[in-house]
Design a protein around this motif. Structure first.
Motif, PDB file in Angstrom:
ATOM      1  N   ARG A 419      10.437  20.282 -20.825  1.00  0.00           N
ATOM      2  CA  ARG A 419      11.762  20.347 -20.982  1.00  0.00           C
ATOM      3  C   ARG A 419      12.520  19.100 -21.191  1.00  0.00           C
ATOM      4  NH1 ARG A 419      13.475  24.203 -16.227  1.00  0.00           N
ATOM      5  NH2 ARG A 419      11.534  23.252 -15.443  1.00  0.00           N
ATOM      6  N   SER A 420      11.637  17.901 -20.633  1.00  0.00           N
ATOM      7  CA  SER A 420      12.049  16.479 -20.724  1.00  0.00           C
ATOM      8  C   SER A 420      11.311  15.577 -21.505  1.00  0.00           C
ATOM      9  CB  SER A 420      12.378  15.985 -19.436  1.00  0.00           C
ATOM     10  OG  SER A 420      11.017  15.620 -18.879  1.00  0.00           O
ATOM     11  N   GLU A 421      11.706  14.560 -22.099  1.00  0.00           N
ATOM     12  CA  GLU A 421      10.908  13.678 -23.092  1.00  0.00           C
ATOM     13  C   GLU A 421       9.689  13.273 -22.482  1.00  0.00           C
ATOM     14  OE1 GLU A 421      11.497   9.351 -24.948  1.00  0.00           O
ATOM     15  OE2 GLU A 421      13.269  10.446 -24.765  1.00  0.00           O
ATOM     16  N   ASP A 422       9.619  12.970 -21.231  1.00  0.00           N
ATOM     17  CA  ASP A 422       8.373  12.145 -20.649  1.00  0.00           C
ATOM     18  C   ASP A 422       7.490  13.231 -19.917  1.00  0.00           C
ATOM     19  OD1 ASP A 422      10.226  12.675 -18.673  1.00  0.00           O
ATOM     20  OD2 ASP A 422      10.007  10.842 -17.277  1.00  0.00           O
ATOM     21  N   GLU A 423       7.937  14.616 -20.118  1.00  0.00           N
ATOM     22  CA  GLU A 423       6.985  15.783 -19.478  1.00  0.00           C
ATOM     23  C   GLU A 423       5.759  15.730 -19.887  1.00  0.00           C
ATOM     24  OE1 GLU A 423       7.474  20.200 -17.645  1.00  0.00           O
ATOM     25  OE2 GLU A 423       9.294  19.197 -18.391  1.00  0.00           O
ATOM     26  N   GLY A 424       4.585  15.276 -19.439  1.00  0.00           N
ATOM     27  CA  GLY A 424       3.327  15.333 -20.194  1.00  0.00           C
ATOM     28  C   GLY A 424       2.493  14.430 -19.422  1.00  0.00           C
ATOM     29  N   TRP A 425       1.558  13.923 -20.451  1.00  0.00           N
ATOM     30  CA  TRP A 425       0.434  12.987 -19.719  1.00  0.00           C
ATOM     31  C   TRP A 425       0.051  11.821 -20.440  1.00  0.00           C
ATOM     32  CZ3 TRP A 425       0.057  18.285 -20.574  1.00  0.00           C
ATOM     33  CH2 TRP A 425      -0.001  19.058 -19.144  1.00  0.00           C
ATOM     34  N   LEU A 426      -0.254  10.773 -20.141  1.00  0.00           N
ATOM     35  CA  LEU A 426      -0.756   9.474 -20.950  1.00  0.00           C
ATOM     36  C   LEU A 426      -2.469   9.571 -20.790  1.00  0.00           C
ATOM     37  CD1 LEU A 426       1.859   6.927 -20.048  1.00  0.00           C
ATOM     38  CD2 LEU A 426       1.589   8.142 -22.067  1.00  0.00           C
ATOM     39  N   LEU A 427      -2.910   9.579 -21.845  1.00  0.00           N
ATOM     40  CA  LEU A 427      -4.363   9.282 -21.757  1.00  0.00           C
ATOM     41  C   LEU A 427      -5.076   8.131 -22.374  1.00  0.00           C
ATOM     42  CD1 LEU A 427      -3.912  12.379 -22.006  1.00  0.00           C
ATOM     43  CD2 LEU A 427      -5.813  12.592 -23.106  1.00  0.00           C
ATOM     44  N   SER A 428      -5.752   7.275 -21.602  1.00  0.00           N
ATOM     45  CA  SER A 428      -6.177   5.895 -22.112  1.00  0.00           C
ATOM     46  C   SER A 428      -7.552   5.681 -21.504  1.00  0.00           C
ATOM     47  CB  SER A 428      -5.295   4.782 -21.368  1.00  0.00           C
ATOM     48  OG  SER A 428      -5.703   3.607 -21.657  1.00  0.00           O
ATOM     49  N   ILE A 429      -8.555   4.959 -22.305  1.00  0.00           N
ATOM     50  CA  ILE A 429      -9.720   4.622 -21.683  1.00  0.00           C
ATOM     51  C   ILE A 429      -9.497   3.365 -20.947  1.00  0.00           C
ATOM     52  CG2 ILE A 429     -12.194   3.760 -22.263  1.00  0.00           C
ATOM     53  CD1 ILE A 429     -11.937   5.838 -24.628  1.00  0.00           C
ATOM     54  N   VAL A 430     -10.214   3.090 -19.608  1.00  0.00           N
ATOM     55  CA  VAL A 430      -9.840   2.051 -18.910  1.00  0.00           C
ATOM     56  C   VAL A 430     -11.293   1.492 -18.736  1.00  0.00           C
ATOM     57  CG1 VAL A 430      -9.331   1.093 -16.698  1.00  0.00           C
ATOM     58  CG2 VAL A 430      -7.982   2.795 -17.937  1.00  0.00           C
ATOM     59  N   THR A 431     -11.385   0.227 -19.048  1.00  0.00           N
ATOM     60  CA  THR A 431     -12.912  -0.446 -18.787  1.00  0.00           C
ATOM     61  C   THR A 431     -12.719  -1.659 -17.875  1.00  0.00           C
ATOM     62  OG1 THR A 431     -13.316   0.204 -21.098  1.00  0.00           O
ATOM     63  CG2 THR A 431     -14.636  -1.600 -20.382  1.00  0.00           C
ATOM     64  N   ASP A 432     -13.740  -1.904 -17.233  1.00  0.00           N
ATOM     65  CA  ASP A 432     -13.822  -3.330 -16.308  1.00  0.00           C
ATOM     66  C   ASP A 432     -14.065  -4.221 -17.134  1.00  0.00           C
ATOM     67  OD1 ASP A 432     -16.654  -4.301 -15.787  1.00  0.00           O
ATOM     68  OD2 ASP A 432     -16.815  -2.146 -15.984  1.00  0.00           O
ATOM     69  N   ARG A 433     -13.359  -5.626 -16.898  1.00  0.00           N
ATOM     70  CA  ARG A 433     -13.403  -6.709 -17.641  1.00  0.00           C
ATOM     71  C   ARG A 433     -14.836  -7.205 -18.144  1.00  0.00           C
ATOM     72  NH1 ARG A 433      -8.675  -9.092 -18.951  1.00  0.00           N
ATOM     73  NH2 ARG A 433      -7.653  -8.061 -17.330  1.00  0.00           N
ATOM     74  N   ALA A 434     -15.634  -6.987 -17.199  1.00  0.00           N
ATOM     75  CA  ALA A 434     -17.065  -7.191 -17.393  1.00  0.00           C
ATOM     76  C   ALA A 434     -17.746  -6.374 -18.473  1.00  0.00           C
ATOM     77  CB  ALA A 434     -17.899  -7.305 -16.420  1.00  0.00           C
ATOM     78  N   GLY A 435     -17.293  -5.381 -18.925  1.00  0.00           N
ATOM     79  CA  GLY A 435     -17.700  -4.510 -19.722  1.00  0.00           C
ATOM     80  C   GLY A 435     -18.903  -3.418 -19.237  1.00  0.00           C
ATOM     81  N   ALA A 436     -18.965  -3.329 -17.867  1.00  0.00           N
ATOM     82  CA  ALA A 436     -19.918  -2.473 -17.083  1.00  0.00           C
ATOM     83  C   ALA A 436     -19.552  -0.926 -17.400  1.00  0.00           C
ATOM     84  CB  ALA A 436     -19.974  -3.168 -15.758  1.00  0.00           C
ATOM     85  N   ALA A 437     -18.575  -0.341 -17.278  1.00  0.00           N
ATOM     86  CA  ALA A 437     -18.254   0.921 -17.113  1.00  0.00           C
ATOM     87  C   ALA A 437     -16.786   1.328 -17.583  1.00  0.00           C
ATOM     88  CB  ALA A 437     -18.403   1.303 -15.767  1.00  0.00           C
TER      89      ALA A 437
END
Length: 475
Positions: A419-437
């Protein structure tokens, strides 16, 4: 339209003046930029927390990934690779990654022997969208490539032979009409062409737009009644062909925003302070009939520092860049264009280094309240952050990722009965800066500072990339 008409092999190329090619100067892609060497599949991924059952579909993200052994002269140059995560009823069913099998991947050159461009010999590495049942991998230098739901490549798409220019990687779907607005830009007149697809995927309109030169038009905007053009001073430079991205800042070009009716016609141009904008957050018409645009602004100094850090030319065309100290970075900015007076009001909305603005796509071209973005929120760029802006109050909220973690673009997925504009989820791939995982992070968009709703552990690191989409199941 039949599937075969979308995968035509013949296109009318655009003439390009011959030039002397120089050997590329490769850059090292390290840490979270490091390409992966192969394609893999994994099933039943481990999940921390609880995945909302509503999240049933595929999260897809595109980005450059050179083949093993290839060296790239610029981060933007590399074969497209799609990373996909399939979610269903609270489970993370699979992860897979696939190169987009373009003619460029097969070894075909972008420039034919007669000097024309092969618009299908491109990297297709910038975005991936779904429209009218087609899944398209996009890059602004050529044609889109159609993919299967399993990320296999079907072939280039020219919409039944009607599309004879490149297609931007940033089309805008009107949430009311379902039409897809987009454009193509090139190095010879017409430098800019506006296109519009119907809701069912037919190319219905193509209109040349008059601009003075071959500007790098990476993004644009739409409102309920208008298209908003970004005619900015990063311009094609023939001397750089063969050395990565042949575009650089030109002080003589000028900077302006243009407002054009959806059906074409005269463009009303507004001069602005010199800058560059890779990404628009949104645009809309306010109650006074003014056109308001929110985007991420690069000053000339910040442009040069950013561009050279990823392999771009350091030499400005048409005069020296101001030598002022490069303090600050990219920032959220607003332009308000008043057709009644012909004046522009420019305003910085925040001073944090941000990129990849996103919103609830149900408000594209309309007045939105919330924008989301990602940032490195420390002087040394060590603390990744996902941000939420309330553009009405000026308040912001942050989800801190912790030291040495980097977030990709955060894609908003609305709740089914929100019912509100921000009702939902944010999806993002997060990686450690060294690129390990890497992990797929699911955040509550209404309470961004809260702990993640769920975290999906991915079976491999995912290199930093560009843009992605959530493609919900339709059945």
């Amino acid at each position: 339209m039949s599937l075969s008409s979308c995968h035509a092999d013949g296109f009318r190329g655009e003439q390009m003046t011959e030039s002397t090619h120089e050997e590329p100067r490769p850059i090292d892609l390290k840490g979270y930029l490091t390409p992966v060497p192969d394609e893999i599949d994994a099933v039943e991924l481990p999940v921390t927390g609880v995945l909302p059952p509503e999240l049933t579909g595929r999260y897809l993200r595109n980005g450059p990934n050179p083949l093993p052994g290839e060296r790239t002269p610029h981060w933007f140059v590399g074969h497209g690779m799609i990373h996909g995560i399939r979610l269903r009823e609270g489970r993370a069913e699979w992860y897979r990654n696939r190169w987009v099998r373009t003619r460029r991947l097969a070894g075909d050159p972008y420039l034919r022997q007669d000097g024309t461009r092969d618009l299908a010999a491109v990297h297709a590495n910038t975005h991936v969208i779904e429209h009218a049942g087609r899944l398209l991998a996009l890059v602004e230098s050529g044609l889109p490539y159609e993919l299967t739901p399993e990320l296999d490549t079907l072939g280039p798409c020219d919409f039944g032979g009607r599309l004879t220019t490149a297609m931007t990687a940033h089309p805008k779907e009107d949430p009311v009409t379902g039409e897809l607005h987009f454009f193509g830009y090139g190095v010879e007149p017409p430098y800019l062409t506006y296109h519009r697809l119907s809701a069912d995927g037919e190319l219905r309109r193509s209109v040349p737009v008059d601009v003075p030169g071959p500007t790098m038009a990476h993004d644009f905007a739409i409102t309920q009644n208008h298209v908003v053009w970004l005619d900015l001073p990063v311009v094609f430079d023939m001397s750089l062909v063969g050395r990565g991205m042949p575009y650089q800042w030109n002080d003589n070009y000028g900077a302006r925003l243009g407002v054009m009716p959806h059906d074409g016609g005269d463009v009303r141009w507004f001069e602005i302070e010199p800058c560059y904008v890779f990404h628009v957050g949104n645009a809309w018409e306010d109650e006074a009939g003014r056109v308001v645009i929110d985007g991420v602004r690069y000053s000339p100094e910040v442009w040069h520092r950013s561009w050279t850090s990823i392999g771009g030319s350091t030499t400005p065309a048409g005069g020296p860049v101001a030598a002022a100290a490069a303090q600050g970075g990219t920032c959220l900015y607003r332009w308000t264009l008043d057709p009644a007076t012909g004046k522009v009001h420019e305003e910085q909305l925040d001073d944090r280094w941000i990129e990849f603005p996103t919103l609830n796509d149900g408000l594209v071209g309309r007045g939105n309240r919330y924008l989301y973005a990602v940032a490195d929120d420390s002087p040394t760029g060590e603390n990744g952050v996902v941000l939420k802006y309330d553009t009405r109050t000026g308040a912001s909220q942050a989800h801190e990722l912790g030291r040495d973690h980097v977030s990709s673009e955060a894609v908003f997925v609305p709740a089914a009965d929100g019912r509100s504009e921000d009702e939902g989820w944010l999806l993002s791939i997060v990686t450690d800066r060294a690129g390990a995982a890497s992990d797929l992070l699911v955040l509550d968009a209404a309470d961004l500072a809260a702990p993640p709703v769920a975290t999906v552990r991915l079976p491999r690191r995912v290199p930093a990339g560009f843009h992605g989409s959530w493609v919900p199941d339709t059945n």
